[in-house]
Design a protein around this motif. Structure first.
Motif, mmCIF file in Angstrom:
data_model
loop_
_atom_site.group_PDB
_atom_site.id
_atom_site.type_symbol
_atom_site.label_atom_id
_atom_site.label_comp_id
_atom_site.label_asym_id
_atom_site.label_seq_id
_atom_site.Cartn_x
_atom_site.Cartn_y
_atom_site.Cartn_z
ATOM 1 N N ALA A 159 0.821 -1.213 0.000
ATOM 2 C CA ALA A 159 0.000 0.000 0.000
ATOM 3 C C ALA A 159 0.855 1.263 0.000
ATOM 4 C CB ALA A 159 -0.919 -0.006 1.220
ATOM 5 N N LEU A 160 2.018 1.206 0.661
ATOM 6 C CA LEU A 160 2.864 2.394 0.798
ATOM 7 C C LEU A 160 3.754 2.635 -0.411
ATOM 8 C CD1 LEU A 160 3.960 1.858 4.490
ATOM 9 C CD2 LEU A 160 2.779 3.889 3.658
ATOM 10 N N GLU A 161 4.326 1.563 -0.945
ATOM 11 C CA GLU A 161 5.285 1.702 -2.046
ATOM 12 C C GLU A 161 4.546 1.705 -3.374
ATOM 13 O OE1 GLU A 161 8.450 -1.145 -1.538
ATOM 14 O OE2 GLU A 161 8.767 -0.574 0.560
ATOM 15 N N THR A 162 5.060 2.463 -4.323
ATOM 16 C CA THR A 162 4.300 2.746 -5.542
ATOM 17 C C THR A 162 4.527 1.757 -6.674
ATOM 18 O OG1 THR A 162 6.058 4.229 -6.296
ATOM 19 C CG2 THR A 162 4.260 5.208 -5.027
ATOM 20 N N GLY A 163 5.464 0.827 -6.534
ATOM 21 C CA GLY A 163 5.735 -0.112 -7.607
ATOM 22 C C GLY A 163 6.492 -1.322 -7.101
ATOM 23 N N PRO A 164 6.794 -2.275 -7.982
ATOM 24 C CA PRO A 164 7.476 -3.488 -7.554
ATOM 25 C C PRO A 164 8.909 -3.206 -7.099
ATOM 26 C CG PRO A 164 7.397 -3.378 -9.949
ATOM 27 C CD PRO A 164 6.552 -2.247 -9.443
ATOM 28 N N ARG A 165 9.385 -4.016 -6.171
ATOM 29 C CA ARG A 165 10.778 -3.933 -5.744
ATOM 30 C C ARG A 165 11.697 -4.642 -6.734
ATOM 31 N NH1 ARG A 165 10.848 -5.037 0.831
ATOM 32 N NH2 ARG A 165 9.852 -3.071 1.458
ATOM 33 N N GLY A 166 11.178 -5.670 -7.383
ATOM 34 C CA GLY A 166 11.995 -6.405 -8.344
ATOM 35 C C GLY A 166 13.000 -7.300 -7.641
ATOM 36 N N ILE A 167 14.205 -7.388 -8.183
ATOM 37 C CA ILE A 167 15.244 -8.235 -7.598
ATOM 38 C C ILE A 167 15.664 -7.696 -6.245
ATOM 39 C CG2 ILE A 167 17.603 -9.099 -7.949
ATOM 40 C CD1 ILE A 167 16.917 -8.913 -11.015
ATOM 41 N N TYR A 168 15.647 -6.371 -6.078
ATOM 42 C CA TYR A 168 15.925 -5.768 -4.782
ATOM 43 C C TYR A 168 14.977 -6.348 -3.724
ATOM 44 C CZ TYR A 168 15.897 -2.059 -1.206
ATOM 45 O OH TYR A 168 15.954 -1.354 -0.031
ATOM 46 N N CYS A 169 15.549 -6.850 -2.638
ATOM 47 C CA CYS A 169 14.818 -7.459 -1.529
ATOM 48 C C CYS A 169 14.282 -8.849 -1.853
ATOM 49 C CB CYS A 169 13.667 -6.579 -1.036
ATOM 50 S SG CYS A 169 14.216 -5.066 -0.237
ATOM 51 N N GLY A 170 14.673 -9.415 -2.986
ATOM 52 C CA GLY A 170 14.317 -10.794 -3.293
ATOM 53 C C GLY A 170 15.370 -11.738 -2.734
ATOM 54 N N ALA A 171 15.969 -12.545 -3.600
ATOM 55 C CA ALA A 171 17.054 -13.451 -3.205
ATOM 56 C C ALA A 171 17.922 -13.700 -4.425
ATOM 57 C CB ALA A 171 16.506 -14.768 -2.663
ATOM 58 N N LEU A 172 19.233 -13.729 -4.220
ATOM 59 C CA LEU A 172 20.174 -13.941 -5.323
ATOM 60 C C LEU A 172 21.309 -14.827 -4.815
ATOM 61 C CD1 LEU A 172 21.544 -11.180 -7.685
ATOM 62 C CD2 LEU A 172 23.057 -12.865 -6.689
ATOM 63 N N GLY A 173 21.639 -15.858 -5.581
ATOM 64 C CA GLY A 173 22.698 -16.716 -5.069
ATOM 65 C C GLY A 173 23.103 -17.839 -5.976
ATOM 66 N N VAL A 174 23.787 -18.805 -5.364
ATOM 67 C CA VAL A 174 24.398 -19.924 -6.076
ATOM 68 C C VAL A 174 24.014 -21.223 -5.382
ATOM 69 C CG1 VAL A 174 26.525 -19.586 -4.724
ATOM 70 C CG2 VAL A 174 26.607 -20.949 -6.805
ATOM 71 N N VAL A 175 23.696 -22.226 -6.188
ATOM 72 C CA VAL A 175 23.470 -23.584 -5.695
ATOM 73 C C VAL A 175 24.510 -24.459 -6.379
ATOM 74 C CG1 VAL A 175 21.817 -25.460 -5.390
ATOM 75 C CG2 VAL A 175 20.994 -23.087 -5.494
ATOM 76 N N ARG A 176 25.379 -25.090 -5.594
ATOM 77 C CA ARG A 176 26.525 -25.803 -6.166
ATOM 78 C C ARG A 176 26.561 -27.251 -5.685
ATOM 79 N NH1 ARG A 176 31.103 -24.839 -2.244
ATOM 80 N NH2 ARG A 176 30.227 -23.486 -0.602
ATOM 81 N N PRO A 177 27.160 -28.114 -6.476
ATOM 82 C CA PRO A 177 27.256 -29.523 -6.110
ATOM 83 C C PRO A 177 28.401 -29.763 -5.128
ATOM 84 C CG PRO A 177 28.308 -29.175 -8.229
ATOM 85 C CD PRO A 177 27.734 -27.847 -7.818
#
Length: 592
Positions: free
Chosen positions: A314-332
């Motif tokens: 309600a407060l923010e006017t648009g999507p955050r996108g990748i910001y505040c999501g999650a980013l990383g690596v999955v390795r064997p």
């Protein structure tokens, strides 16, 4: 080979000397992507299956993927794929920086919010807290910059500049073709080591912020104050409790623990407070289930999570996108086990077309003050402003008949600036640069401009030093210097636009006396200021926001000056003024 991804992750379990996960990645074998909530779990299952078979997977989830795990987690519609992962057959060595890499583009960022809008949002949040709707909300806004014809290779150059501005942490560069993600996040979302019989997971939420001090003593005091602040500790504990609850959905009974609480972490512009929450995950836990329990990280939502995210939408006017999501690596790990490490993509720039975006935010509680939160946003955005411009470090020295005036002090200050901005420091090369110039100018008085560029290369140029005037006239700025607490004030560089705006235009005016937004007098644009106040010569304290001038430091050492906070309303008590710096010395002044 065109590199599509790079990761430079700290070891979450190691000390300062621990080995970093530092690799590059070329052409992916294939891409896994989700554009709807229903597709997100399948993408994560595909990532896990690929890693279990020996592949490396690099990618991200947008904040708006939250609805894939709980439809009550409200967000704006997404502005891109909800989940995106590249699958690689191998990890490559980290590429060494090459001199042919173009310079990072200069970006001029919009303000994340206008102050009246910011204040109104905080008032609304605190009113809802008072009404018992939630305890905390993480409020954010987006800064935007236009990219004018960015050349090939400029995105990796900007990523390198961002890493210099925000070293360490969990840095990642991803080029999807559609967008480039440049994350230098210091915050660990989770580190999960999955094995067939169970697993170990660590979350490290970051909550609590304080600006860095201007001296070692002030810096230590700032960290201590952060650790002991009831407001910051309460904010941290709220999120720790949220993460404990989230992890309990995955954990074996009784295994959720908090081994470290209120740890202060030093970043270039701010101190951040983190806590560790860890658990044993149950046998058969999947990557999709880990995200289902934890996503989005409570440190970027607030508590309780569902209601906080409704308020954010309600407060923010648009999507955050990748910001505040999650980013990383999955390795064997070679035995069918996998290791997943994800950051919370704060301190992250996303390039798309001719536009760059970067989010800034902070947690708002009942005890938050609008001015303090506004300043916190300023401190947090310093990393991207620093990386978005080209500048050299600068010292202006006096050379008198082949001898340097206060040369040791100037080089010590230059070294501190190089450490702050992560510029390479080669002391013998810098000394040789100055020695060569002094040998070329053995007689006379010279003003020497010493520069150090981002590659650590020094250069020096001499100009005739004219005699200083016996007295000068100063004018008072007509508005505060908004950037008084910027690193470009505390360190001397060629980036001087904030000072140039106050350059005197009237004949006979030597310089302008500046003050900060709190009404505290700070300095002039080309030197420091001294005031005879109640019979004692004083100079503004560093925490007011000013350059630690060499001439000022000498006057403090020899007892001619002491530090004090002097406000605009104190002017009637000021009996005399002086302008001072290392080049010109002490000059009597009159404030008109």
């Amino acid at each position: 080979m065109h590199l599509t991804a790079k990761i430079d992750f700290s070891d979450p379990h190691g000390g300062p000397d621990a080995t970093r996960l530092r690799h590059a990645f070329g052409t992916p074998q294939h891409i896994l992507t989700a554009t709807t909530w229903s597709e997100v779990p399948a993408v994560l299952d595909g990532v896990q299956a690929a890693a279990e078979k020996g592949a490396w997977c690099i990618g991200y989830l947008r904040y708006e993927a939250a609805g894939a795990f709980d439809i009550a987690l409200r967000t704006h519609p997404a502005d891109g794929p909800l989940a995106w992962f590249a699958v690689y057959g191998q990890a490559l060595p980290w590429p060494e920086d090459h001199p042919t890499i173009p310079p990072a583009p200069t970006l001029h960022w919009s303000a994340p919010a206008q102050r009246p809008v910011f204040d109104a949002a905080l008032h609304q949040i605190q009113q809802a807290i008072a009404n018992g709707e939630y305890y905390q909300v993480n409020y954010t806004a987006q800064m935007v910059a236009a990219i004018d014809g960015m050349a090939h290779g400029a995105a990796p150059a900007l990523f390198a500049a961002l890493q210099r501005a925000q070293p360490g942490g969990y840095a990642a560069y991803i080029d999807t073709g559609h967008e480039q993600v440049l994350s230098v996040s210091p915050e660990l979302f989770f580190d999960w080591h999955s094995q067939p019989h169970g697993g170990e997971i660590l979350a490290r939420p970051m909550k609590g912020t304080a600006p860095r001090g201007h001296t070692p003593e002030q810096d230590t005091a700032q960290a201590t104050a952060l650790r002991n602040s009831p407001k910051e500790r309460a904010e941290n504990v709220m999120i720790v409790d949220l993460l404990r609850n989230d992890l309990s959905r995955l954990a074996t009974p009784g295994s959720v623990q908090v081994p470290r609480l209120f740890h202060t972490q030093a970043l270039p512009a701010v101190w951040q407070m983190t806590s560790d929450v860890q658990a044993h995950t149950r046998a058969g836990t999947s990557l999709a289930q880990v995200f289902g329990a934890l996503f989005p990280c409570g440190s970027v939502t607030g508590a309780p999570k569902v209601r906080a995210m409704q308020a954010i939408a309600a407060l923010e006017t648009g999507p955050r996108g990748i910001y505040c999501g999650a980013l990383g690596v999955v390795r064997p790990l070679g035995d069918g086990s996998i290791h997943a490490t994800f950051n919370v993509p704060i301190r992250t720039v996303v390039l798309q077309g001719n536009q760059a975006r970067c989010g800034i935010g902070s947690g708002i509680t009942a005890g938050s003050q609008a001015s303090a939160e506004w300043n916190e946003w300023r401190h947090k955005r310093a990393f991207v402003e620093q990386a978005s411009m080209s500048f050299d470090l600068l010292e202006t020295l006096a050379l008198e008949n082949g001898q340097w005036r206060h040369g040791t002090d100037h080089l010590a200050r230059l070294h501190r600036a190089a450490q702050h901005f992560s510029y390479p420091w080669d002391a013998p090369r810098i000394h040789q640069c100055l020695a060569d110039l002094a040998q070329a100018q053995p007689q006379g008085n010279w003003r020497v401009r010493l520069l150090l560029d981002s590659s650590g290369q020094p250069s020096a140029q001499a100009f005739t030093l004219e005699a200083s005037p016996p007295q000068v006239r100063l004018q008072l700025a007509t508005q505060p210097l908004a950037e008084a607490h910027s690193p470009f004030v505390h360190h001397k560089t060629t980036h001087r636009a904030h000072y140039d705006a106050f350059t005197p235009t009237l004949a006979g005016i030597y310089d302008t006396v500046l003050y900060n937004e709190e009404g505290e007098i700070t300095e002039c644009t080309r030197g420091n200021v001294a005031m005879l106040l109640d019979g004692q010569w004083v100079t503004p304290a560093l925490h007011c926001g000013l350059l630690p001038g060499v001439g000022r430091a000498v006057a403090l050492r020899n007892g001619r000056l002491r530090e004090a906070v002097v406000r605009l309303e104190d002017r009637p008590r000021i009996q005399a003024w002086a302008f001072l710096n290392s080049l010109r010395g002490w000059i009597a002044a009159e404030l008109i």
